[in-house]
Write a protein that holds these residues in place. Structure first.
Motif, PDB file in Angstrom:
ATOM      1  N   SER A 173      27.679  40.630  -4.682  1.00 47.87           N
ATOM      2  CA  SER A 173      26.527  40.166  -5.460  1.00 47.87           C
ATOM      3  C   SER A 173      26.889  39.860  -6.909  1.00 47.87           C
ATOM      4  O   SER A 173      26.068  39.308  -7.644  1.00 47.87           O
ATOM      5  CB  SER A 173      25.405  41.210  -5.421  1.00 47.87           C
ATOM      6  OG  SER A 173      25.648  42.275  -6.327  1.00 47.87           O
ATOM      7  N   CYS A 174      28.103  40.221  -7.322  1.00 50.62           N
ATOM      8  CA  CYS A 174      28.568  39.927  -8.679  1.00 50.62           C
ATOM      9  C   CYS A 174      29.336  38.605  -8.748  1.00 50.62           C
ATOM     10  O   CYS A 174      29.720  38.177  -9.848  1.00 50.62           O
ATOM     11  CB  CYS A 174      29.460  41.055  -9.190  1.00 50.62           C
ATOM     12  SG  CYS A 174      28.619  42.646  -9.360  1.00 50.62           S
ATOM     13  N   ALA A 203      21.480  40.415  -7.277  1.00 55.21           N
ATOM     14  CA  ALA A 203      22.691  40.289  -8.081  1.00 55.21           C
ATOM     15  C   ALA A 203      22.942  41.538  -8.907  1.00 55.21           C
ATOM     16  O   ALA A 203      22.014  42.088  -9.527  1.00 55.21           O
ATOM     17  CB  ALA A 203      22.584  39.063  -8.995  1.00 55.21           C
ATOM     18  N   HIS A 204      24.192  42.020  -8.891  1.00 55.35           N
ATOM     19  CA  HIS A 204      24.613  43.203  -9.648  1.00 55.35           C
ATOM     20  C   HIS A 204      23.831  44.455  -9.252  1.00 55.35           C
ATOM     21  O   HIS A 204      23.671  45.370 -10.065  1.00 55.35           O
ATOM     22  CB  HIS A 204      24.462  42.963 -11.157  1.00 55.35           C
ATOM     23  CG  HIS A 204      25.117  41.715 -11.643  1.00 55.35           C
ATOM     24  ND1 HIS A 204      26.456  41.634 -11.940  1.00 55.35           N
ATOM     25  CD2 HIS A 204      24.614  40.478 -11.855  1.00 55.35           C
ATOM     26  CE1 HIS A 204      26.750  40.407 -12.335  1.00 55.35           C
ATOM     27  NE2 HIS A 204      25.652  39.687 -12.287  1.00 55.35           N
ATOM     28  N   MET A 220      20.241  35.277  -2.134  1.00 52.93           N
ATOM     29  CA  MET A 220      20.746  35.961  -3.327  1.00 52.93           C
ATOM     30  C   MET A 220      19.775  35.715  -4.472  1.00 52.93           C
ATOM     31  O   MET A 220      19.450  34.573  -4.797  1.00 52.93           O
ATOM     32  CB  MET A 220      22.120  35.423  -3.718  1.00 52.93           C
ATOM     33  CG  MET A 220      22.645  35.963  -5.055  1.00 52.93           C
ATOM     34  SD  MET A 220      23.386  37.581  -4.909  1.00 52.93           S
ATOM     35  CE  MET A 220      25.043  37.101  -4.394  1.00 52.93           C
ATOM     36  N   PRO A 255      21.796  45.169  -1.582  1.00 57.87           N
ATOM     37  CA  PRO A 255      20.965  44.514  -0.587  1.00 57.87           C
ATOM     38  C   PRO A 255      19.603  45.171  -0.364  1.00 57.87           C
ATOM     39  O   PRO A 255      19.456  46.386  -0.497  1.00 57.87           O
ATOM     40  CB  PRO A 255      21.808  44.618   0.690  1.00 57.87           C
ATOM     41  CG  PRO A 255      22.572  45.890   0.508  1.00 57.87           C
ATOM     42  CD  PRO A 255      22.852  46.002  -0.969  1.00 57.87           C
ATOM     43  N   TYR A 271      19.873  38.462 -11.412  1.00 57.05           N
ATOM     44  CA  TYR A 271      19.706  39.816 -11.909  1.00 57.05           C
ATOM     45  C   TYR A 271      18.320  40.044 -12.505  1.00 57.05           C
ATOM     46  O   TYR A 271      17.802  39.219 -13.249  1.00 57.05           O
ATOM     47  CB  TYR A 271      20.748  40.127 -12.990  1.00 57.05           C
ATOM     48  CG  TYR A 271      20.507  41.470 -13.644  1.00 57.05           C
ATOM     49  CD1 TYR A 271      20.868  42.655 -13.003  1.00 57.05           C
ATOM     50  CD2 TYR A 271      19.876  41.552 -14.877  1.00 57.05           C
ATOM     51  CE1 TYR A 271      20.628  43.889 -13.582  1.00 57.05           C
ATOM     52  CE2 TYR A 271      19.630  42.797 -15.476  1.00 57.05           C
ATOM     53  CZ  TYR A 271      20.008  43.951 -14.822  1.00 57.05           C
ATOM     54  OH  TYR A 271      19.752  45.168 -15.389  1.00 57.05           O
ATOM     55  N   SER A 301      28.891  45.110  -0.771  1.00 58.00           N
ATOM     56  CA  SER A 301      27.779  44.169  -0.941  1.00 58.00           C
ATOM     57  C   SER A 301      27.422  44.019  -2.412  1.00 58.00           C
ATOM     58  O   SER A 301      27.067  42.917  -2.871  1.00 58.00           O
ATOM     59  CB  SER A 301      26.564  44.598  -0.117  1.00 58.00           C
ATOM     60  OG  SER A 301      26.233  45.940  -0.345  1.00 58.00           O
ATOM     61  N   LEU A 350      20.187  39.788  -1.117  1.00 54.28           N
ATOM     62  CA  LEU A 350      21.106  40.445  -2.046  1.00 54.28           C
ATOM     63  C   LEU A 350      20.551  40.313  -3.455  1.00 54.28           C
ATOM     64  O   LEU A 350      20.192  39.212  -3.880  1.00 54.28           O
ATOM     65  CB  LEU A 350      22.491  39.805  -1.984  1.00 54.28           C
ATOM     66  CG  LEU A 350      23.540  40.420  -1.060  1.00 54.28           C
ATOM     67  CD1 LEU A 350      24.808  39.576  -1.091  1.00 54.28           C
ATOM     68  CD2 LEU A 350      23.848  41.856  -1.448  1.00 54.28           C
TER      69      LEU A 350
END
Length: 212
Positions: free
Chosen positions: A103-104, A158-159, A130, A162, A133, A99, A156
Motif C-alpha cells: 500500500s506504500c 494507503a500506508h 486502493m 486492508p 492516505y 499488504s 487497501l
C-alpha cells in the motif's frame, strides 16, 4: 446467523488465529460481525491475540455503544462497509506487513491494485481497490471506504492496510489471508516483470467463481 454468544467466540477464535500467525501485531487490526440488533466489533487498544468475548464492543445501528469496552476508532470503516454491502457477514481490517508495504507503492489502477499473480488471489479478493492516505479514524476515510465498497469487497488503505468484507467471518478471514500472501508475492517479484493472469483468464475465473 448464530447466537450472539457463539458469534463472540468465533470472533475471538479468528482474531487469535490471525494474530498468532503474524497477520497483525500489537494492538493493530479489528474485526466486526453484524447482528440482528446491532454490530459486534473488537475494542480499541486491544490485541487480537488476547480478546475476551464478553468485552467485545456491541454497537447499535447508529454506532452507539450498547455494551462492552470502547470500540475501535476504526468502527466507522466497518459501519461504512455494511451500509453499502448488504450481504457482508463480517469485516476484517489488519495491518499485515506485506499488504501495508504494497500500500506504500504506487499503483497504475486504484480500482485494481493487487497484481494478478494467482488464480486464488483473484478468486478470494476480486479487484482490490486502493484508497489514498487518510488519518486513522478520520470520517473522510469512512466515507471513501463506503464509496469504494459499492464495487469492491477488498480495499487497501494507503500506508495503513486492508479492509476486507466477506459473506461470513470465515470468508473474510480467508480473503484477507490471501490478500496478504499475494502482496508478499508481489513484493518478492517486484521489478522482475512477472507474468500476470491474462484478461481472458480473469474473465474465466469470474464466470466460474463469482465473488460474494
Amino acid at each position: 446467523m448464530g447466537t450472539e454468544s457463539r458469534i463472540r467466540e468465533e470472533i475471538v477464535a479468528v482474531a487469535t488465529s490471525l494474530f498468532e500467525r503474524g497477520y497483525t501485531h500489537g494492538s493493530t487490526g479489528n474485526i466486526s460481525v453484524p447482528l440482528e440488533d446491532g454490530l459486534l466489533v473488537t475494542p480499541t487498544g486491544a490485541s487480537l491475540g488476547t480478546l475476551d468475548p464478553a468485552r467485545l464492543s456491541k454497537l447499535d445501528f447508529a454506532g452507539r455503544l450498547i455494551s462492552g469496552d470502547k470500540p475501535t476508532k476504526e468502527s466507522l470503516l466497518h459501519q461504512a462497509v455494511y451500509r453499502t454491502r448488504r450481504r457482508a457477514g463480517a469485516v476484517i481490517h489488519l495491518h499485515g506487513t506485506h499488504s501495508v508495504a504494497l500500500s506504500c507503492l504506487p499503483v497504475e489502477d486504484p480500482d485494481d491494485a493487487l497484481p494478478k499473480l494467482t488464480a486464488y488471489g483473484h478468486m478470494q479478493c476480486g479487484r482490490v481497490a486502493m484508497l489514498p492516505y487518510f488519518r486513522p479514524g478520520d470520517a473522510e476515510l469512512a466515507a471513501a471506504v463506503e464509496r469504494k465498497a459499492k464495487a469492491h469487497w477488498s480495499i487497501l488503505l494507503a500506508h495503513h492496510g486492508p479492509v476486507v468484507a466477506g459473506t461470513s467471518l470465515m470468508t473474510a478471514m480467508h480473503a484477507v489471508e490471501e490478500l496478504e500472501q499475494t502482496a508478499r508475492l508481489a513484493l518478492m517479484l517486484h521489478g522482475r516483470n512477472p507474468n500476470m493472469l491474462t484478461a481472458g483468464q480473469i474473465d474465466d475465473l469470474d464466470r466460474h467463481f463469482p465473488q460474494g
